[in-house]
Design a protein around this motif. Structure first.
Motif, short mmCIF file in Angstrom:
data_model
loop_
_atom_site.label_atom_id
_atom_site.label_comp_id
_atom_site.label_asym_id
_atom_site.label_seq_id
_atom_site.Cartn_x
_atom_site.Cartn_y
_atom_site.Cartn_z
N SER A 136 0.77 -1.05 -0.19
CA SER A 136 -0.14 0.01 0.03
C SER A 136 0.80 1.20 -0.02
O SER A 136 0.70 2.11 -0.71
CB SER A 136 -1.01 0.02 1.28
OG SER A 136 -1.77 1.32 1.48
N ALA A 137 1.87 1.16 0.73
CA ALA A 137 2.78 2.27 0.87
C ALA A 137 3.50 2.50 -0.54
O ALA A 137 3.60 3.83 -0.87
CB ALA A 137 3.63 2.28 2.09
N LEU A 138 4.08 1.55 -0.92
CA LEU A 138 4.87 1.64 -2.26
C LEU A 138 3.78 2.00 -3.39
O LEU A 138 4.22 2.96 -3.99
CB LEU A 138 5.34 0.23 -2.55
CG LEU A 138 5.97 0.02 -3.91
CD1 LEU A 138 7.24 1.01 -3.73
CD2 LEU A 138 6.48 -1.40 -4.13
N VAL A 139 2.80 1.53 -3.58
CA VAL A 139 1.85 1.82 -4.69
C VAL A 139 1.32 3.28 -4.31
O VAL A 139 1.22 4.16 -5.29
CB VAL A 139 0.71 0.98 -4.75
CG1 VAL A 139 -0.26 1.63 -5.76
CG2 VAL A 139 1.10 -0.38 -5.28
N GLY A 140 0.85 3.50 -3.21
CA GLY A 140 0.27 4.93 -2.91
C GLY A 140 1.12 5.99 -3.04
O GLY A 140 0.70 7.19 -3.52
N THR A 141 2.50 5.96 -2.39
CA THR A 141 3.50 6.94 -2.57
C THR A 141 4.00 7.24 -4.11
O THR A 141 3.96 8.47 -4.51
CB THR A 141 4.81 6.42 -1.73
OG1 THR A 141 4.31 6.22 -0.27
CG2 THR A 141 5.80 7.57 -1.69
N THR A 142 3.90 6.17 -4.79
CA THR A 142 4.15 6.19 -6.11
C THR A 142 3.45 6.97 -7.10
O THR A 142 3.45 8.11 -7.80
CB THR A 142 4.63 5.04 -6.79
OG1 THR A 142 5.64 4.20 -6.35
CG2 THR A 142 4.77 5.11 -8.15
N ILE A 167 8.19 6.01 4.35
CA ILE A 167 8.06 5.49 5.90
C ILE A 167 6.74 5.76 6.59
O ILE A 167 6.38 4.75 7.33
CB ILE A 167 9.31 5.96 6.48
CG1 ILE A 167 10.48 5.16 5.92
CG2 ILE A 167 9.17 5.57 8.06
CD1 ILE A 167 10.59 3.96 6.03
N PRO A 168 6.26 6.97 6.49
CA PRO A 168 5.09 7.33 7.46
C PRO A 168 3.80 6.62 6.97
O PRO A 168 3.19 6.11 7.78
CB PRO A 168 5.07 8.76 7.02
CG PRO A 168 6.35 9.37 6.87
CD PRO A 168 7.00 8.37 5.98
N TRP A 169 3.75 6.52 5.76
CA TRP A 169 2.71 5.68 4.96
C TRP A 169 2.71 4.40 5.58
O TRP A 169 1.90 3.84 6.21
CB TRP A 169 2.98 5.70 3.45
CG TRP A 169 1.53 5.45 3.01
CD1 TRP A 169 0.87 4.10 3.03
CD2 TRP A 169 0.83 6.07 1.93
NE1 TRP A 169 -0.27 4.20 2.09
CE2 TRP A 169 -0.38 5.39 1.49
CE3 TRP A 169 0.82 7.29 1.18
CZ2 TRP A 169 -1.30 5.66 0.40
CZ3 TRP A 169 -0.15 7.51 0.35
CH2 TRP A 169 -0.97 6.99 -0.11
N LEU A 170 4.02 3.68 5.42
CA LEU A 170 4.26 2.29 5.92
C LEU A 170 3.60 1.94 7.20
O LEU A 170 3.04 1.04 7.65
CB LEU A 170 5.55 1.83 5.55
CG LEU A 170 6.16 0.53 6.01
CD1 LEU A 170 5.43 -0.66 5.28
CD2 LEU A 170 7.43 0.28 5.92
#
Length: 549
Positions: A136-142, A167-170
């Motif tokens: 989720s953090a990887l896709v969302g941040t991208t 990191i905060p998203w993760l």
């Protein structure tokens, strides 16, 4: 349809709350705690029902994006598109978390009961929740940084500060899953609410009171934060040892949420990067809650294992209980092994029970079985089964030993001594004595389990078992207390033992006999009945050892 609407509404409400009150860093609104709902739905409904698995996430996320954009002073299409695209992060995380859970469990088709198995809980937390948060953090941040670039907006920290946004998203999504997903799984399990013990209530209430005091009284931030962080651990530990899953999850949610609210209440400016204090608080809560979830599952498994061992001890001998409790069904695949089988039976039990009546008969059987089982266990044998007025024991089950035959014969002699004790007690009460016959044979057997999951029996079968049973019947024919085959006697004499067994010299050679069902004769030895326990048999049968040709 009702379930779909309920999950959609829940996801939407939690997503809006996360957007409005969640931490903001580099223009990222952490999907917390709605992400835990997305993972739960995918785990529960899986690929077989994507409408229920992903539908509430898509529809609820879209509604949340619309509501959030309308709440802004100047809603723009770009903002709406960005918020809508963020839904893909939750979808990608849910699919990844469910896939990882399925990978490590091979047959994951819905939320099992991780609260009873530490391994299942670790898989849920480490594979499911962490996979969800990472993807989720990887896709969302991208997607978010890409959309900002398309709109000509330079993210705080520069275009290369990807880790600062990731990191905060993760951490936010990981906190969401670890607290929300197990709670929803607990709520979906059958059960009822129960009142927690007084210790749990006191610690839980103390945590809530401390949180309310911290929010209403202007105390130093360090004092408030320290008080909350010090209380949450003991409260969860006490709950883990004494409550059921639903109540435990309720305590986890309230204590963790209040701790974050108290810590986050000291952040007056919501436009700068995620404060280190809040980041550390989230990490602390993630560590404590995940540890307590595993602790809860470990305690539950330990209690269940103890109950299972007590139940197994009613059916299996001590040397089998540990193996069956540890391995579940270790004998699902039958295997061949050498063993010595012993059968014993009370002589003329039918006539005795007819004269004695049911109460006296039951009392005799209880005393007899209790005494004989104690002797068998003392010689490290396995009590295979009770057979009405007799029993079957196996030496060499579950693993053969070099002295199996010697222990079987020693057990037979000790059983006769135990029978003498029973007869002395009976004669002292004016009751008639009883006699028994014992048959012992050594050979290969097939070891395996029979029955089903609800009624499982571990036993041995084969010609050796049948021969031992036939030898026991010959006790009546030859007026013997014990009849032993040549195979068993030679194995007992030839085994490497530290102590001798003088009782073997009391065995007399009977001869060779053809046992029913066998094609070759069996050479046998026997021990005559003592005068104090004469054989009770039909007229015409010999009262002493007779030789078979």
């Amino acid at each position: 349809m009702v379930g779909f609407l309920v999950w959609t509404a829940l996801y939407c409400v939690l997503a809006v709350l996360a957007h409005n009150y969640g931490a903001i860093a580099n223009d990222i609104t952490v999907l917390w705690p709605a992400g835990g709902v997305a993972l739960y739905l995918m785990l529960r409904y899986g690929r077989a029902n994507l409408v229920m698995g992903l539908g509430p996430t898509l529809v609820g996320g879209l509604l949340a994006a619309i509501i959030t954009s309308l709440q802004k002073d100047q809603p723009t299409l770009g903002f709406f598109l960005t918020e809508t695209l963020l839904i893909s992060a939750a979808v990608a995380g849910a699919v990844s978390g469910a896939a990882m859970s399925r990978l490590f469990t091979q047959n994951w088709d819905g939320p099992k009961d991780p609260f009873s198995h530490p391994r299942s809980m670790v898989i849920l937390l480490a594979a499911g929740c962490e996979a969800f948060a990472f993807m989720s953090a990887l896709v969302g941040t991208t997607i978010l940084r890409g959309s900002l670039a398309l709109r000509g907006i330079e993210p705080l920290g520069g275009a290369n500060d990807f880790i600062g946004s990731f990191i905060p998203w993760l951490i936010g999504d990981l906190a969401s899953c670890i607290m929300v997903t197990p709670a929803l799984i607990a709520w979906s399990q059958p059960g009822r609410w129960e009142r927690p013990p007084a210790t749990v209530l006191i610690l839980w209430g103390l945590t809530i009171v401390t949180a309310l005091a911290a929010l209403s009284v202007n105390l130093p931030a360090m004092v408030e934060n320290a008080a909350m962080l010090l209380l949450i651990g003991p409260a969860l530990a006490a709950a883990a040892f004494s409550t059921r899953p639903r109540m435990f999850c309720a305590i986890v949610l309230t204590t963790a949420s209040l701790t974050l609210i108290v810590v986050g209440s000291h952040n007056s400016d919501a436009n700068f990067e995620l404060p280190i204090l809040l980041l550390l608080a989230q990490l602390y809560i993630l560590t404590v809650t995940s540890t307590q979830f595993v602790l809860y599952a470990t305690v539950a498994e330990s209690r269940r294992s103890a109950a299972e061992r007590i139940n197994l001890a009613r059916h299996f001998s001590p040397n089998m209980v540990e193996l069956v409790a540890r391995l579940g069904r270790p004998f699902a695949k039958p295997r061949k092994l050498p063993a010595t089988v012993l059968f014993c039976d009370i002589r003329n039990f039918t006539g005795f029970s007819e004269k004695a009546g049911p109460e006296e008969t039951m009392e005799l059987l209880r005393d007899f079985h209790k005494a004989m089982a104690k002797v068998i266990f003392a010689h490290h044998g396995t009590l295979d089964r009770f057979l009405g007025d007799g029993l079957m024991a196996v030496f060499g089950m579950p693993e053969p030993r070099g002295d199996d035959a010697r222990r079987a014969l020693a057990c037979g002699f000790a059983m006769l001594e135990a029978l003498d004790e029973i007869n002395r007690s009976r004669t002292g009460r004016g009751l008639p004595e009883i006699a028994m016959g014992i048959g012992i044979h050594k050979g290969d057997v097939m070891l395996g389990d029979i029955g089903g999951e609800q009624a499982l029996a571990i036993t041995v079968v084969g010609d050796t078992v049948n021969a031992a049973s036939r030898l026991q019947v010959l006790c009546r024919t030859h007026g013997a207390a014990i009849v032993v085959s040549r195979e068993a006697l030679e194995a007992a004499r030839n085994c490497d033992a530290s102590t001798a067994l003088p009782a073997l010299d009391r065995l007399s050679h009977i001869g060779r006999t053809l046992l029913r069902g066998r094609s070759q004769e069996t050479e046998i030895w026997g021990l005559a009945l003592t005068a104090s326990a004469p054989p009770q048999q039909p007229a015409g049968e010999p009262q002493s050892l007779a030789r078979s040709t």
